[in-house]
Scaffold this motif. Structure first.
Motif, PDB file in Angstrom:
ATOM      1  N   LEU A  90       0.825  -1.204   0.000  1.00 45.18           N
ATOM      2  CA  LEU A  90       0.000   0.000   0.000  1.00 45.18           C
ATOM      3  C   LEU A  90       0.864   1.260   0.000  1.00 45.18           C
ATOM      4  O   LEU A  90       0.578   2.227  -0.719  1.00 45.18           O
ATOM      5  CB  LEU A  90      -0.918   0.014   1.220  1.00 45.18           C
ATOM      6  CG  LEU A  90      -2.191  -0.837   1.143  1.00 45.18           C
ATOM      7  CD1 LEU A  90      -2.802  -1.008   2.529  1.00 45.18           C
ATOM      8  CD2 LEU A  90      -3.191  -0.212   0.190  1.00 45.18           C
ATOM      9  N   VAL A  91       1.905   1.261   0.788  1.00 39.05           N
ATOM     10  CA  VAL A  91       2.799   2.424   0.826  1.00 39.05           C
ATOM     11  C   VAL A  91       3.465   2.623  -0.534  1.00 39.05           C
ATOM     12  O   VAL A  91       3.564   3.746  -1.037  1.00 39.05           O
ATOM     13  CB  VAL A  91       3.854   2.255   1.945  1.00 39.05           C
ATOM     14  CG1 VAL A  91       4.886   3.375   1.876  1.00 39.05           C
ATOM     15  CG2 VAL A  91       3.179   2.235   3.319  1.00 39.05           C
ATOM     16  N   GLU A  92       3.888   1.540  -1.133  1.00 37.88           N
ATOM     17  CA  GLU A  92       4.546   1.615  -2.441  1.00 37.88           C
ATOM     18  C   GLU A  92       3.606   2.185  -3.503  1.00 37.88           C
ATOM     19  O   GLU A  92       3.967   3.105  -4.249  1.00 37.88           O
ATOM     20  CB  GLU A  92       5.028   0.220  -2.841  1.00 37.88           C
ATOM     21  CG  GLU A  92       5.743   0.160  -4.185  1.00 37.88           C
ATOM     22  CD  GLU A  92       6.144  -1.261  -4.559  1.00 37.88           C
ATOM     23  OE1 GLU A  92       6.596  -1.462  -5.706  1.00 37.88           O
ATOM     24  OE2 GLU A  92       6.006  -2.170  -3.723  1.00 37.88           O
ATOM     25  N   VAL A  93       2.390   1.635  -3.571  1.00 36.03           N
ATOM     26  CA  VAL A  93       1.435   2.079  -4.591  1.00 36.03           C
ATOM     27  C   VAL A  93       0.919   3.490  -4.278  1.00 36.03           C
ATOM     28  O   VAL A  93       0.763   4.315  -5.178  1.00 36.03           O
ATOM     29  CB  VAL A  93       0.269   1.077  -4.702  1.00 36.03           C
ATOM     30  CG1 VAL A  93      -0.816   1.592  -5.645  1.00 36.03           C
ATOM     31  CG2 VAL A  93       0.792  -0.274  -5.199  1.00 36.03           C
ATOM     32  N   GLY A  94       0.671   3.771  -3.007  1.00 35.71           N
ATOM     33  CA  GLY A  94       0.237   5.112  -2.630  1.00 35.71           C
ATOM     34  C   GLY A  94       1.270   6.167  -2.961  1.00 35.71           C
ATOM     35  O   GLY A  94       0.933   7.263  -3.429  1.00 35.71           O
ATOM     36  N   SER A  95       2.541   5.856  -2.759  1.00 37.28           N
ATOM     37  CA  SER A  95       3.615   6.796  -3.104  1.00 37.28           C
ATOM     38  C   SER A  95       3.663   7.036  -4.603  1.00 37.28           C
ATOM     39  O   SER A  95       3.887   8.174  -5.060  1.00 37.28           O
ATOM     40  CB  SER A  95       4.954   6.255  -2.605  1.00 37.28           C
ATOM     41  OG  SER A  95       4.978   6.131  -1.196  1.00 37.28           O
ATOM     42  N   ALA A  96       3.448   5.980  -5.397  1.00 39.02           N
ATOM     43  CA  ALA A  96       3.419   6.140  -6.849  1.00 39.02           C
ATOM     44  C   ALA A  96       2.264   7.032  -7.279  1.00 39.02           C
ATOM     45  O   ALA A  96       2.407   7.864  -8.197  1.00 39.02           O
ATOM     46  CB  ALA A  96       3.317   4.772  -7.516  1.00 39.02           C
ATOM     47  N   LEU A  97       1.114   6.912  -6.629  1.00 40.38           N
ATOM     48  CA  LEU A  97      -0.029   7.762  -6.960  1.00 40.38           C
ATOM     49  C   LEU A  97       0.245   9.217  -6.583  1.00 40.38           C
ATOM     50  O   LEU A  97      -0.185  10.134  -7.302  1.00 40.38           O
ATOM     51  CB  LEU A  97      -1.283   7.254  -6.246  1.00 40.38           C
ATOM     52  CG  LEU A  97      -1.898   5.980  -6.831  1.00 40.38           C
ATOM     53  CD1 LEU A  97      -2.940   5.402  -5.878  1.00 40.38           C
ATOM     54  CD2 LEU A  97      -2.524   6.245  -8.200  1.00 40.38           C
ATOM     55  N   LYS A  98       0.959   9.436  -5.503  1.00 39.94           N
ATOM     56  CA  LYS A  98       1.367  10.808  -5.186  1.00 39.94           C
ATOM     57  C   LYS A  98       2.243  11.361  -6.303  1.00 39.94           C
ATOM     58  O   LYS A  98       2.107  12.528  -6.698  1.00 39.94           O
ATOM     59  CB  LYS A  98       2.120  10.844  -3.855  1.00 39.94           C
ATOM     60  CG  LYS A  98       1.238  10.676  -2.632  1.00 39.94           C
ATOM     61  CD  LYS A  98       2.055  10.707  -1.344  1.00 39.94           C
ATOM     62  CE  LYS A  98       2.747  12.059  -1.130  1.00 39.94           C
ATOM     63  NZ  LYS A  98       3.463  12.089   0.168  1.00 39.94           N
ATOM     64  N   GLY A  99       3.122  10.529  -6.834  1.00 42.49           N
ATOM     65  CA  GLY A  99       3.941  10.940  -7.966  1.00 42.49           C
ATOM     66  C   GLY A  99       3.127  11.230  -9.205  1.00 42.49           C
ATOM     67  O   GLY A  99       3.534  12.046 -10.055  1.00 42.49           O
ATOM     68  N   ASP A 100       1.952  10.591  -9.319  1.00 36.99           N
ATOM     69  CA  ASP A 100       1.045  10.856 -10.440  1.00 36.99           C
ATOM     70  C   ASP A 100       0.289  12.168 -10.275  1.00 36.99           C
ATOM     71  O   ASP A 100      -0.422  12.598 -11.195  1.00 36.99           O
ATOM     72  CB  ASP A 100       0.017   9.721 -10.568  1.00 36.99           C
ATOM     73  CG  ASP A 100       0.643   8.385 -10.941  1.00 36.99           C
ATOM     74  OD1 ASP A 100       1.722   8.383 -11.559  1.00 36.99           O
ATOM     75  OD2 ASP A 100       0.028   7.346 -10.627  1.00 36.99           O
ATOM     76  N   GLY A 101       0.389  12.775  -9.095  1.00 38.71           N
ATOM     77  CA  GLY A 101      -0.292  14.044  -8.840  1.00 38.71           C
ATOM     78  C   GLY A 101      -1.443  13.969  -7.865  1.00 38.71           C
ATOM     79  O   GLY A 101      -2.151  14.959  -7.667  1.00 38.71           O
TER      80      GLY A 101
END
Length: 217
Positions: A161-172
């Motif tokens: 979850l942390v990994e995917v959530g961080s990627a979504l933050k990178g998506d904006g």
């Protein structure tokens, strides 16, 4: 206020229902509506495909029609399976967790990101977002690559979850929406890890149901 808020887990996995009870415990207060979390026995073990989603519409409607004690219903499965059928058989308000979660996310940030359990779920979710007319505020949706059962009790779920959530933050994304009822237990810890609002859509739907009942007096 009379009647219960009936929260229906449309899959037959009791671990998911127990997670809902834990996530919603703080929403109960003395003298307030009882929050009754129930499992749809006829449902699949996990709703992970369009066929799974479609298969629960009629059993959900039958359950809703039978619960004449309910003041409001919440469908606790992302993509809100059977919501139109359920709304057609009761005068009580029926809230879907995806719709409620998205509306709450829009109130907390400019662009939201969704964590799905699996790649196969995303097309179904996006179809519903188009119906809601909110795709312009979607930063992205990314999958965990796990099952519904793993979402509720998988050993490595939080790290993923942390990994995917961080990627979504990178998506904006400046707010994150959990795209499965089984992820409820991770909300607070994930919000602390990501430093952005994390929305549990089941909690969002129950909050809307309680607000509706309070406004009615």
């Amino acid at each position: 206020m009379t009647g219960h808020v009936v929260v229906i887990n449309p899959n037959s996995n009791e671990a998911v229902t127990e997670g809902l009870r834990a996530a919603l415990a703080r929403f109960a207060w003395p003298g307030g509506p009882r929050i009754d979390c129930v499992t749809l026995a006829e449902g699949p073990f996990g709703i992970e495909s369009q066929l799974d989603s479609d298969s629960v519409a009629l059993p959900l409607a039958r359950l809703v029609r039978a619960r004449t004690d309910a003041a409001a219903f919440v469908i606790a499965c992302y993509s809100d399976p059977g919501i139109d059928a359920c709304r057609s058989v009761t005068a009580a308000p029926v809230f879907g967790m995806q719709e409620a979660g998205v509306m709450t996310a829009l109130a907390r940030g400019d662009r939201f990101g969704v964590i799905a359990i699996a790649e196969a779920s995303i097309r179904r979710h996006l179809r519903y977002l188009r119906r809601l007319g909110v795709t312009g505020r979607l930063a992205g949706e990314r999958p965990l690559g796990i099952s519904v059962d793993e979402s509720a009790r998988g050993a490595g779920t939080f790290d993923r979850l942390v990994e995917v959530g961080s990627a979504l933050k990178g998506d904006g994304a400046d707010v994150i929406l959990l795209g499965c009822a089984g992820l409820s237990a991770h909300r607070a810890r994930l919000e602390a890890a990501l430093s952005v609002p994390v929305i549990d859509p089941t909690q969002a739907a129950v909050a809307m149901a309680l607000g509706t009942l309070l406004a009615a007096g």
